[in-house]
Design a protein around this motif. Structure first.
Motif, PDB file in Angstrom:
ATOM      1  N   UNK A 222      19.324  36.967  56.379  1.00  0.00           N
ATOM      2  CA  UNK A 222      19.134  35.199  56.362  1.00  0.00           C
ATOM      3  C   UNK A 222      19.988  35.056  56.351  1.00  0.00           C
ATOM      4  N   UNK A 223      21.343  35.726  56.476  1.00  0.00           N
ATOM      5  CA  UNK A 223      22.724  35.338  56.771  1.00  0.00           C
ATOM      6  C   UNK A 223      22.591  34.363  57.635  1.00  0.00           C
ATOM      7  N   UNK A 224      24.565  33.787  57.940  1.00  0.00           N
ATOM      8  CA  UNK A 224      24.289  33.114  58.547  1.00  0.00           C
ATOM      9  C   UNK A 224      25.597  33.442  59.494  1.00  0.00           C
ATOM     10  N   UNK A 225      25.608  33.105  61.213  1.00  0.00           N
ATOM     11  CA  UNK A 225      26.689  34.332  61.517  1.00  0.00           C
ATOM     12  C   UNK A 225      27.808  33.044  61.958  1.00  0.00           C
ATOM     13  N   UNK A 226      28.510  32.907  62.374  1.00  0.00           N
ATOM     14  CA  UNK A 226      29.480  32.144  62.770  1.00  0.00           C
ATOM     15  C   UNK A 226      30.634  32.005  63.133  1.00  0.00           C
ATOM     16  N   UNK A 227      31.373  31.246  64.567  1.00  0.00           N
ATOM     17  CA  UNK A 227      32.869  31.705  64.581  1.00  0.00           C
ATOM     18  C   UNK A 227      33.926  30.486  64.680  1.00  0.00           C
ATOM     19  N   UNK A 228      34.719  30.657  65.134  1.00  0.00           N
ATOM     20  CA  UNK A 228      35.665  29.330  64.711  1.00  0.00           C
ATOM     21  C   UNK A 228      36.559  29.147  66.685  1.00  0.00           C
ATOM     22  N   UNK A 229      36.024  29.933  67.503  1.00  0.00           N
ATOM     23  CA  UNK A 229      36.554  29.982  69.016  1.00  0.00           C
ATOM     24  C   UNK A 229      36.680  28.428  69.460  1.00  0.00           C
ATOM     25  N   UNK A 230      37.993  28.588  70.210  1.00  0.00           N
ATOM     26  CA  UNK A 230      37.769  27.055  71.639  1.00  0.00           C
ATOM     27  C   UNK A 230      37.035  26.878  71.796  1.00  0.00           C
ATOM     28  N   UNK A 231      36.247  27.971  72.788  1.00  0.00           N
ATOM     29  CA  UNK A 231      35.187  28.231  73.770  1.00  0.00           C
ATOM     30  C   UNK A 231      34.057  28.219  73.153  1.00  0.00           C
ATOM     31  N   UNK A 232      32.774  27.119  73.408  1.00  0.00           N
ATOM     32  CA  UNK A 232      31.685  27.316  73.279  1.00  0.00           C
ATOM     33  C   UNK A 232      30.660  29.016  74.281  1.00  0.00           C
ATOM     34  N   UNK A 233      30.512  28.493  75.021  1.00  0.00           N
ATOM     35  CA  UNK A 233      29.461  28.633  76.485  1.00  0.00           C
ATOM     36  C   UNK A 233      29.759  30.183  75.895  1.00  0.00           C
ATOM     37  N   UNK A 234      31.290  30.517  76.121  1.00  0.00           N
ATOM     38  CA  UNK A 234      31.663  31.615  76.626  1.00  0.00           C
ATOM     39  C   UNK A 234      31.461  32.559  75.100  1.00  0.00           C
ATOM     40  N   UNK A 235      31.223  32.110  74.171  1.00  0.00           N
ATOM     41  CA  UNK A 235      31.033  32.731  72.693  1.00  0.00           C
ATOM     42  C   UNK A 235      29.799  32.602  72.625  1.00  0.00           C
ATOM     43  N   UNK A 236      28.836  32.432  73.172  1.00  0.00           N
ATOM     44  CA  UNK A 236      27.620  32.168  72.566  1.00  0.00           C
ATOM     45  C   UNK A 236      26.566  33.776  73.612  1.00  0.00           C
TER      46      UNK A 236
ATOM     47  N   UNK B 153      36.896  19.926  75.608  1.00  0.00           N
ATOM     48  CA  UNK B 153      37.929  20.125  74.248  1.00  0.00           C
ATOM     49  C   UNK B 153      38.811  21.001  75.963  1.00  0.00           C
ATOM     50  N   UNK B 154      38.193  20.689  77.149  1.00  0.00           N
ATOM     51  CA  UNK B 154      39.189  21.307  78.310  1.00  0.00           C
ATOM     52  C   UNK B 154      39.386  19.698  78.745  1.00  0.00           C
ATOM     53  N   UNK B 155      39.688  19.024  77.711  1.00  0.00           N
ATOM     54  CA  UNK B 155      40.557  17.540  78.079  1.00  0.00           C
ATOM     55  C   UNK B 155      41.698  16.496  77.317  1.00  0.00           C
ATOM     56  N   UNK B 156      41.104  17.582  75.608  1.00  0.00           N
ATOM     57  CA  UNK B 156      42.201  17.205  74.812  1.00  0.00           C
ATOM     58  C   UNK B 156      42.775  17.915  74.393  1.00  0.00           C
ATOM     59  N   UNK B 157      42.471  19.485  74.542  1.00  0.00           N
ATOM     60  CA  UNK B 157      43.387  20.595  74.140  1.00  0.00           C
ATOM     61  C   UNK B 157      43.546  21.621  75.251  1.00  0.00           C
ATOM     62  N   UNK B 158      42.858  21.980  75.885  1.00  0.00           N
ATOM     63  CA  UNK B 158      43.112  23.554  76.818  1.00  0.00           C
ATOM     64  C   UNK B 158      44.190  23.022  78.126  1.00  0.00           C
TER      65      UNK B 158
END
Lengths: 307, 307
Positions: A92-106, A185-190
């Motif tokens: 029942x836990x939630x697993x999350x992350x804070x990574x700056x990229x989401x596709x590759x993390x998923x 994010x590619x345009x605003x940050x990366x």
């Protein structure tokens, strides 16, 4: 509300973002925080500064009681860390992350997520150029956006609980899909980061020619770039390798535009330059109106009051 | 000291830099300031806010008594303005300017400088993204560099007087030749500005696709860019057209480096990226050690205290 309460939060990886989550959660008051870092030195530092309610020596101990586990490691390490953590997650836990990229993390994390655990990637749009467990502070997420990227089959109440947690840290929360996140994010940050890194590298080459003049006379524009380019090298290496497609697409657009301006300079086309610069000035106003920055003159001077 | 005292200073063009000179000189206390701007509205504003001891309606009136006349107009207007001002200069006066490019300004202004007047170009490395007579403030030059570029035949005592004046405004002063100045500025200021303008333009194109998301989620790196790209369009158009050669040279180096990093991303060469980012981080430390910025975490957040 039928939210599952987020009573205990485990932070895996105790750098700038995790330590800011810890201080922000402490400020909010309701949450118990456990923490783990692969580095014994970092764990020692975290204990010394009282970063978490409990700093654990194994990921298993850190996540055993946790309702929410947040992976706060460089994007390139998410898969390995998920593999180490997932067997010990509470049902029942939630697993999350804070990574700056989401596709590759998923892609990297999903294979390890056990049944009964919701994996909900997230990305707080906040940071400084400093890193490590002592770099965090309680206000980092105040009025910043946290983008949540629910994966298929996530229970709505889990998403709501994660949203409530980030809101309790001071953030505004939005949801979007992973592909769109990575493009925005590619345009605003990366891409801006890559450009800043490049410009600082060019200046360094020139510095070897002209001693320390470039550093000595670094004007406002360049100082802002060096600040950006001082960010954590490992984190950013992973970002670029993990968000390759979107970054390369935006870089392609960027060089196209840059070449057009370069041509206008070479040809002495002042009208083109003036029109372009007038347009970008208007964009700045849009950002101020959207409340993402202030109108105070700053320009690399650290925002000290100067009137 | 055998310095000629700078009793009266005339400011021609009453924008951000001139108004900051006026307030800084008032803070220093000894100097009488006269001012002129080609725009009646700007003169009216300057009078309303008490910017100078006297705001004059002609350049002739403004410079008649002046020991030091500073041209504070966009680089592209320096020649025209020098032509209008020079016939009225007091014998023995010093003529100076604040342009961001020195070679082209010397070329444009020198033909009009009368005998007995020393023309000593200068460039204070300070600014904000705001412009106009109300944008100035007394602290703008504090601990910033002002680069003085003496032309051939300048009397040393005139250079010393100009140096003393800028020091009285809070600036540190160095001397260099015009060509070197223009190269150093191309790398520390002009090219970074062009790059920021470009990136903001690229984002604007994308914004049309994704509504206002780019603005809404503008992360730290991009916010710094928009701040830079909000600077005065006319001033910057003139800078690029006037410092064409050096800017194009540095742009060439920049695109070369950028393509190398782009290639590393495409090929997944993490080592190259990590080494590059580690190097740029060290440059940032050099700037902090040189006292040109603080170590406080800022990253586009306006530097508010946050602990």
């Amino acid at each position: 509300m039928s939210l599952r309460p987020v009573g205990t939060v485990a932070l895996i990886g105790l750098g700038l973002i995790a330590s800011s989550i810890a201080w922000s959660a402490k400020r909010a008051g309701q949450t118990r925080i456990t923490g783990y870092d692969i580095s014994p030195e970092v764990r020692e530092t975290a204990r010394r500064i009282g970063l978490c309610d409990q700093v654990c020596d194994t990921p298993a101990d850190a996540v055993a009681e946790a309702d929410l586990v947040i992976l706060c490691v460089p994007v390139g390490a998410m898969g390995r860390v998920a593999e180490a953590v997932c067997p010990y997650l509470k049902p029942g836990a939630i697993l999350s992350d804070v990574g700056s990229v989401k596709g590759s993390v998923i892609e990297a994390v999903t294979p390890f997520v056990p049944a009964g655990v919701d994996f909900i990637p997230a990305h707080p749009l906040a940071g400084t150029e400093h890193s490590g467990p002592e770099a965090g502070f309680a206000g980092l997420f105040d009025n910043r956006w946290c983008l949540i990227v629910p994966t298929q089959g996530t229970r709505p109440e889990s998403t709501a609980a994660l949203r409530a947690f980030w809101e309790s840290l001071g953030a505004n929360v939005d949801e979007m899909d992973a592909q769109h996140h990575d493009l925005v994010l590619a345009v605003t940050s990366h891409t801006p980061h890559l450009i800043a890194y490049t410009m600082v590298g060019v200046a360094d080459d020139l510095r070897r020619v002209t001693d320390s003049e470039v550093i000595k006379y670094s004007a406002a524009g360049f100082r802002d770039f060096t600040r950006i380019a001082a960010s954590d090298p490992t984190m950013w290496r992973d970002v670029f390798l993990s968000n390759k497609e979107a970054t390369l697409e935006i870089l392609g657009r960027f060089t196209e535009e840059l070449f057009a301006l370069q041509r206008a300079i070479r040809q002495g086309d002042g009208e083109h330059l003036h029109a372009y610069f007038t347009r970008t000035r208007a964009i700045r106003r849009g950002i101020i109106e959207a409340g993402q920055d202030t109108d105070a003159p700053d320009f690399g001077r650290g925002g000290a009051a100067r009137k």
